[in-house]
Design a protein around this motif. Structure first.
Motif, PDB file in Angstrom:
ATOM      1  N   LEU A 155       0.817  -1.215   0.000  1.00 54.75           N
ATOM      2  CA  LEU A 155       0.000   0.000   0.000  1.00 54.75           C
ATOM      3  C   LEU A 155       0.849   1.263   0.000  1.00 54.75           C
ATOM      4  O   LEU A 155       0.403   2.315  -0.476  1.00 54.75           O
ATOM      5  CB  LEU A 155      -0.940  -0.023   1.215  1.00 54.75           C
ATOM      6  CG  LEU A 155      -2.123   0.944   1.201  1.00 54.75           C
ATOM      7  CD1 LEU A 155      -3.004   0.716  -0.029  1.00 54.75           C
ATOM      8  CD2 LEU A 155      -2.949   0.780   2.477  1.00 54.75           C
ATOM      9  N   ALA A 156       2.076   1.166   0.501  1.00 52.94           N
ATOM     10  CA  ALA A 156       2.969   2.331   0.506  1.00 52.94           C
ATOM     11  C   ALA A 156       3.265   2.789  -0.922  1.00 52.94           C
ATOM     12  O   ALA A 156       3.420   3.988  -1.186  1.00 52.94           O
ATOM     13  CB  ALA A 156       4.262   1.999   1.238  1.00 52.94           C
ATOM     14  N   ALA A 171      -1.824  10.241   2.899  1.00 57.60           N
ATOM     15  CA  ALA A 171      -1.813   9.248   3.974  1.00 57.60           C
ATOM     16  C   ALA A 171      -3.049   8.371   3.856  1.00 57.60           C
ATOM     17  O   ALA A 171      -4.142   8.871   3.572  1.00 57.60           O
ATOM     18  CB  ALA A 171      -1.778   9.935   5.346  1.00 57.60           C
ATOM     19  N   VAL A 172      -2.856   7.068   4.058  1.00 58.56           N
ATOM     20  CA  VAL A 172      -3.952   6.111   3.979  1.00 58.56           C
ATOM     21  C   VAL A 172      -4.161   5.502   5.363  1.00 58.56           C
ATOM     22  O   VAL A 172      -3.209   4.994   5.973  1.00 58.56           O
ATOM     23  CB  VAL A 172      -3.653   4.996   2.952  1.00 58.56           C
ATOM     24  CG1 VAL A 172      -4.851   4.057   2.830  1.00 58.56           C
ATOM     25  CG2 VAL A 172      -3.316   5.597   1.585  1.00 58.56           C
ATOM     26  N   PHE A 173      -5.404   5.561   5.855  1.00 62.15           N
ATOM     27  CA  PHE A 173      -5.739   5.067   7.189  1.00 62.15           C
ATOM     28  C   PHE A 173      -6.721   3.908   7.079  1.00 62.15           C
ATOM     29  O   PHE A 173      -7.520   3.838   6.135  1.00 62.15           O
ATOM     30  CB  PHE A 173      -6.367   6.175   8.034  1.00 62.15           C
ATOM     31  CG  PHE A 173      -5.436   7.329   8.312  1.00 62.15           C
ATOM     32  CD1 PHE A 173      -4.682   7.363   9.459  1.00 62.15           C
ATOM     33  CD2 PHE A 173      -5.336   8.383   7.416  1.00 62.15           C
ATOM     34  CE1 PHE A 173      -3.826   8.428   9.721  1.00 62.15           C
ATOM     35  CE2 PHE A 173      -4.481   9.455   7.648  1.00 62.15           C
ATOM     36  CZ  PHE A 173      -3.720   9.475   8.811  1.00 62.15           C
ATOM     37  N   ASP A 174      -6.660   3.001   8.068  1.00 59.40           N
ATOM     38  CA  ASP A 174      -7.667   1.942   8.110  1.00 59.40           C
ATOM     39  C   ASP A 174      -8.896   2.447   8.857  1.00 59.40           C
ATOM     40  O   ASP A 174      -8.954   3.602   9.287  1.00 59.40           O
ATOM     41  CB  ASP A 174      -7.112   0.663   8.737  1.00 59.40           C
ATOM     42  CG  ASP A 174      -6.686   0.848  10.199  1.00 59.40           C
ATOM     43  OD1 ASP A 174      -7.080   1.862  10.820  1.00 59.40           O
ATOM     44  OD2 ASP A 174      -5.977  -0.028  10.722  1.00 59.40           O
ATOM     45  N   ALA A 175      -9.911   1.565   9.014  1.00 55.14           N
ATOM     46  CA  ALA A 175     -11.168   1.987   9.630  1.00 55.14           C
ATOM     47  C   ALA A 175     -10.995   2.384  11.090  1.00 55.14           C
ATOM     48  O   ALA A 175     -11.808   3.135  11.637  1.00 55.14           O
ATOM     49  CB  ALA A 175     -12.198   0.865   9.508  1.00 55.14           C
ATOM     50  N   LYS A 180      -1.909   3.273   7.562  1.00 58.72           N
ATOM     51  CA  LYS A 180      -1.435   2.058   6.891  1.00 58.72           C
ATOM     52  C   LYS A 180      -0.276   2.358   5.946  1.00 58.72           C
ATOM     53  O   LYS A 180       0.577   1.504   5.716  1.00 58.72           O
ATOM     54  CB  LYS A 180      -2.579   1.430   6.095  1.00 58.72           C
ATOM     55  CG  LYS A 180      -3.760   0.984   6.927  1.00 58.72           C
ATOM     56  CD  LYS A 180      -3.546  -0.390   7.501  1.00 58.72           C
ATOM     57  CE  LYS A 180      -3.621  -1.460   6.436  1.00 58.72           C
ATOM     58  NZ  LYS A 180      -3.476  -2.819   6.988  1.00 58.72           N
ATOM     59  N   ALA A 181      -0.271   3.543   5.369  1.00 60.84           N
ATOM     60  CA  ALA A 181       0.784   3.931   4.436  1.00 60.84           C
ATOM     61  C   ALA A 181       0.733   5.441   4.233  1.00 60.84           C
ATOM     62  O   ALA A 181      -0.312   6.072   4.416  1.00 60.84           O
ATOM     63  CB  ALA A 181       0.611   3.216   3.095  1.00 60.84           C
ATOM     64  N   HIS A 182       1.868   6.020   3.858  1.00 60.02           N
ATOM     65  CA  HIS A 182       1.896   7.463   3.592  1.00 60.02           C
ATOM     66  C   HIS A 182       3.060   7.792   2.678  1.00 60.02           C
ATOM     67  O   HIS A 182       3.993   6.982   2.503  1.00 60.02           O
ATOM     68  CB  HIS A 182       1.981   8.265   4.890  1.00 60.02           C
ATOM     69  CG  HIS A 182       3.247   8.016   5.666  1.00 60.02           C
ATOM     70  ND1 HIS A 182       4.403   8.725   5.434  1.00 60.02           N
ATOM     71  CD2 HIS A 182       3.538   7.128   6.660  1.00 60.02           C
ATOM     72  CE1 HIS A 182       5.354   8.304   6.266  1.00 60.02           C
ATOM     73  NE2 HIS A 182       4.864   7.325   7.014  1.00 60.02           N
ATOM     74  N   SER A 183       3.015   8.978   2.104  1.00 61.25           N
ATOM     75  CA  SER A 183       4.094   9.452   1.242  1.00 61.25           C
ATOM     76  C   SER A 183       4.198  10.969   1.380  1.00 61.25           C
ATOM     77  O   SER A 183       3.189  11.673   1.356  1.00 61.25           O
ATOM     78  CB  SER A 183       3.808   9.074  -0.215  1.00 61.25           C
ATOM     79  OG  SER A 183       4.833   9.533  -1.073  1.00 61.25           O
TER      80      SER A 183
END
Length: 332
Positions: A155-156, A171-175, A180-183
């Motif tokens: 996912l990164a 940035a990606v977040f879970d529920a 979970k991943a970021h850039s």
């Protein structure tokens, strides 16, 4: 995104050979244009947000009426007001100018020779070309995400693709709100609570599929709204992102099924098999030599007393229910 500046620059050598900006110079570059129309007083609620308005200044002789007209456009979120008059030296009155100095509504004067039909046609063509280009951009990002997933990237890598494509931190977040991943993100942009406290400008898109919310993606576009279209993002990029979450979800469900089956196995099994149970439990993450808490309960739906409806709801939501029980167990 098409802006008032884009239109003025593109039309400079064609249908608007010259123009004067009477107010709102600072907003010309960022004022988005989604549609165009010719309108006179009263505007009332006929105007849409990001609408470019063309007017013949019918209300120019009456400041109060003209002010009401401009106020309606401002409140509606119009992109700009393009006006024309036979007097090439026309200027706004002090009262109108004073109002516009305090509000972000550009007013642009064009020569009397400019035909509004030509301007409308030109703007519609520009909107169509912009839509085609934006659609192509998002289709390209979609291909990059699908390629990364099919190559088994994590996912990164998806976050990096989005960050590079929109030139902003992602940035990606879970529920549960865990990153979970970021850039390109400093530490505070990887924490939902910190983002809220700092009021960092951002767009949030929930990652959903099959009536299930897996998480959300944060794009910190700031003032760079020209590079981001939320409707296009949802249309082209949302479902590729769900692939990573659905894969994790399938793996999680498979592991949980193994754990559930093991629990039933030892519940119905013989104490003589305890050593083998301990070894199998260790591989599944259970420690059988310690003490455990057993949670027993029944599910009650407040809006129905029918057992068939209850069973149907439980079947459809069994995985979510398991998750909630596990969360409760983790907090004990």
């Amino acid at each position: 995104m098409l802006t008032v500046r884009n239109i003025l620059d593109s039309a400079a050598s064609q249908i608007i050979p010259e123009y004067r900006i009477l107010s709102g110079t600072a907003f010309i570059d960022t004022a988005a244009v989604d549609c165009v129309s010719v309108c006179e007083y009263p505007a009332e609620d006929f105007i849409r947000k990001h609408e470019l308005i063309l007017s013949g200044l019918i209300t120019r002789e009456n400041d109060s009426t003209f002010l009401a007209f401009i106020s309606d456009l401002q409140n509606a979120g119009a992109s700009a007001l393009v006006v024309s008059h036979a007097d090439s030296h026309y200027q706004l009155s002090d009262q109108i100018q004073s109002y516009l100095d305090k509000h972000p509504l550009p007013v642009i004067f064009v020569p009397w020779s400019c035909r509004y039909g030509d301007i409308v046609q030109f703007v519609l063509e520009q909107l169509r070309n912009t839509a085609i280009n934006v659609n192509a951009k998002y289709e390209n990002v979609q291909k990059l995400l699908l390629g990364a997933y099919l190559q088994n990237e994590d996912l990164a890598d998806a976050a990096r693709i989005l960050s590079d494509s929109f030139s902003c931190p992602v940035a990606v977040f879970d529920a549960a709100g865990l990153c979970k991943a970021h850039s390109r993100c400093p530490d505070f942009l990887t924490d939902v609570d910190a983002i809220k406290k700092r009021s960092a400008p951002h767009d949030v898109i929930d990652i959903t599929a099959n009536d299930r919310t897996y998480g959300s993606v944060y794009l910190f576009t700031g003032m760079q709204q020209a590079i981001f279209d939320k409707s296009q993002f949802v249309r082209h990029l949302l479902w590729p992102l769900t692939l990573w979450f659905e894969k994790d979800w399938i793996i999680q469900v498979a592991k949980q099924d193994l754990r559930d089956n093991f629990v039933w196995k030892i519940t119905k099994g013989s104490p003589d098999d305890f050593d083998s149970y301990c070894e199998e439990g260790r591989r599944l993450g259970f420690y059988l030599n310690g003490s455990h808490t057993c949670i027993v309960g029944t599910i009650h739906l407040l809006d129905t007393s029918q057992e068939s409806a209850r069973d149907l709801w439980i079947t459809a939501n069994i995985n979510s229910l398991k998750e909630e029980v596990l969360h409760v167990g983790d907090r004990l």
